[in-house]
Design a protein around this motif. Structure first.
Motif, short mmCIF file in Angstrom:
data_model
loop_
_atom_site.label_atom_id
_atom_site.label_comp_id
_atom_site.label_asym_id
_atom_site.label_seq_id
_atom_site.Cartn_x
_atom_site.Cartn_y
_atom_site.Cartn_z
N THR A 12 54.80 3.98 35.20
CA THR A 12 53.49 4.59 35.00
C THR A 12 53.56 5.49 33.77
N GLN A 13 52.46 5.56 33.07
CA GLN A 13 52.38 6.37 31.86
C GLN A 13 51.17 7.30 31.97
N ASN A 14 51.44 8.60 32.06
CA ASN A 14 50.37 9.61 32.13
C ASN A 14 49.33 9.26 33.19
N LEU A 15 49.80 8.83 34.34
CA LEU A 15 48.92 8.36 35.40
C LEU A 15 48.27 9.53 36.13
N SER A 16 46.95 9.44 36.32
CA SER A 16 46.22 10.39 37.16
C SER A 16 45.67 9.63 38.35
N ILE A 17 45.85 10.21 39.55
CA ILE A 17 45.39 9.56 40.77
C ILE A 17 44.42 10.46 41.50
N GLY A 18 43.54 9.85 42.28
CA GLY A 18 42.54 10.61 43.03
C GLY A 18 41.39 9.71 43.40
N TYR A 19 40.19 10.30 43.48
CA TYR A 19 39.03 9.57 43.96
C TYR A 19 37.85 9.77 43.01
N ASP A 20 37.11 8.70 42.81
CA ASP A 20 35.86 8.76 42.08
C ASP A 20 34.76 9.08 43.08
N LYS A 21 34.17 10.27 42.98
CA LYS A 21 33.17 10.72 43.95
C LYS A 21 31.74 10.39 43.50
N GLY A 22 31.63 9.64 42.41
CA GLY A 22 30.31 9.25 41.93
C GLY A 22 29.67 10.30 41.06
N LYS A 23 28.65 9.86 40.28
CA LYS A 23 27.91 10.76 39.39
C LYS A 23 28.86 11.56 38.49
N LYS A 24 29.84 10.82 37.97
CA LYS A 24 30.80 11.38 37.01
C LYS A 24 31.62 12.53 37.59
N ARG A 25 31.76 12.54 38.92
CA ARG A 25 32.58 13.55 39.58
C ARG A 25 33.83 12.90 40.12
N GLU A 26 34.97 13.52 39.88
CA GLU A 26 36.25 12.99 40.33
C GLU A 26 37.03 14.08 41.07
N LYS A 27 37.80 13.65 42.06
CA LYS A 27 38.73 14.54 42.72
C LYS A 27 40.13 14.09 42.34
N THR A 28 40.79 14.84 41.47
CA THR A 28 42.12 14.49 41.00
C THR A 28 43.16 15.10 41.93
N ILE A 29 44.09 14.28 42.39
CA ILE A 29 45.16 14.75 43.26
C ILE A 29 46.42 15.06 42.46
N ALA A 30 46.73 14.23 41.48
CA ALA A 30 47.89 14.46 40.62
C ALA A 30 47.61 13.82 39.28
N ARG A 31 48.17 14.38 38.23
CA ARG A 31 47.94 13.83 36.90
C ARG A 31 49.23 13.82 36.09
N ASP A 32 49.19 13.05 35.00
CA ASP A 32 50.30 12.95 34.05
C ASP A 32 51.59 12.51 34.72
N LEU A 33 51.49 11.53 35.63
CA LEU A 33 52.67 11.02 36.32
C LEU A 33 53.34 9.94 35.48
N THR A 34 54.60 10.17 35.16
CA THR A 34 55.40 9.19 34.43
C THR A 34 56.57 8.81 35.30
N LEU A 35 56.51 7.63 35.89
CA LEU A 35 57.48 7.19 36.89
C LEU A 35 58.06 5.84 36.50
N LYS A 36 59.27 5.58 36.97
CA LYS A 36 59.92 4.29 36.71
C LYS A 36 60.63 3.82 37.97
N LEU A 37 60.57 2.51 38.19
CA LEU A 37 61.26 1.89 39.31
C LEU A 37 61.97 0.65 38.78
N HIS A 38 63.28 0.59 39.02
CA HIS A 38 64.10 -0.46 38.44
C HIS A 38 64.42 -1.56 39.44
#
Length: 344
Positions: A12-38
């Protein structure tokens, strides 16, 4: 099967996760996640309830969209893949109880080949080979012609893992695969998943609340920490031992009433110690005696001082069992020892 264990199956590169609440409103749970799985890596995703584990897993699996950033599968952005193509790259095992009626184990595992055959497709010799291989690897061949509802919960979970194996993806995601299992079956599933990661060189990521098992079995841990003032969760990654030694693990699960003891790798009830007990001895008897004393609220020390209520000498294995001594009195069980210490 590839023998390369350094490839990034997932990134993942600068990943932000959360929910789109509609009308351009978002609930962000975590952001800027850079993860790797080999390839060949067994990783456990840990965190307290509400920390965002399931949201991260669903986002990686493209069950829900990312708010920002990229998810790469085998080096390519996941948003470029059609659903049928994603199903050939990642498989998902959910936490729900398996309640499929009269479906046989073989038929259920065969469904893992749908991304290659289509819903009405006939199994080719290659497909049958993959199903037989998946049954063998998960030690479920003996169940092949039984109905799924005739199996125990542990056996059913192994069959669901077999279906994911038959799908032949480089990445396997599992959401709480041991949630409905007893302790022996939970241990069995962890051992099976670690073995499969090493032998098949697939990347395996699971969410779990089995902290002790994760510390023992995982190559790496992704640890969702407590929410910040801004309401965001941080994520720390590393080997279990590094996360314990640098205090990250302890901090993530710190709550009133219990704490993580990095010296034993276990969670302990946090009670105000009533008295100090000096314990003289080592080995397995010392370990279990200390656990019993701490459960009763005593602080166990190995040095003598004026504040020590009494001194317990471990006599080790005796003809009739283990022995404990206080002054001149010998006790042959932890239960007797605790009763005596209550008078000091």
């Amino acid at each position: 099967m590839s023998n390369i264990t350094t490839n990034n199956i997932l990134a993942t590169q600068n990943l932000s996760i959360g929910y789109d609440k509609g009308k351009k409103r978002e609930k962000t749970i975590a952001r800027d996640l850079t993860l790797k799985l080999h390839a060949g890596e067994f990783v456990c995703l840990l965190g307290a309830n509400g920390s965002g584990k399931s949201t991260l897993m669903r986002t990686i699996a493209k069950v829900q969209p990312a708010l920002a950033g990229k998810i790469l599968l085998d080096g390519a952005p996941i948003h470029q893949f059609k659903p049928s193509h994603i199903a050939q790259k990642l498989s998902l095992v959910l936490t729900d109880r398996v309640t499929i009626g009269n479906l046989s184990v073989y038929t259920l595992v065969s469904l893992g080949r749908v991304p290659y055959t289509g819903w009405l497709g006939k199994l080719t010799n290659r497909d049958k080979e993959m199903v037989d291989w998946a049954l063998h690897e998960t030690e479920t061949t003996q169940f092949a012609h039984r109905n799924i509802d005739q199996l125990s919960d542990g056996e059913r979970q192994k069959v669901m893992i077999a279906r994911a194996l038959a799908q032949d993806t480089s990445l396997i995601l599992l959401d709480e695969p041991t949630a409905h299992l007893d302790l022996p079956n939970r241990v069995m599933i962890f051992k099976l998943l670690r073995k499969l990661a090493k032998q098949t060189h697939k990347a395996i990521l699971l969410t779990t609340h089995e902290l002790d098992l994760a510390l023992q079995a995982a190559d790496s841990i992704w640890l969702m920490g407590k929410k910040s003032v801004q309401g965001l969760c941080n994520i720390a990654t590393g080997t279990p031992e590094d996360l314990v030694l640098n205090g990250v693990f302890e901090k993530a699960f710190q709550k009133d009433g219990f704490y993580f003891d990095k010296h034993t790798g276990a969670f302990k009830i946090n009670e105000s110690a009533r008295k100090k007990i000096r314990l003289l001895g080592k080995g397995i008897q010392a370990f279990w005696t200390q656990r019993a004393l701490e459960r009763e609220g005593y602080a166990v020390v190995d040095t003598n001082n004026d504040n020590v209520a009494c001194e317990v000498v471990l006599l080790g294995k005796q003809p009739t069992g283990y022995g404990w001594q206080i002054n001149d009195q010998v006790y042959d069980s932890v239960a007797q020892l605790l009763k005596e210490i209550a008078f000091f």
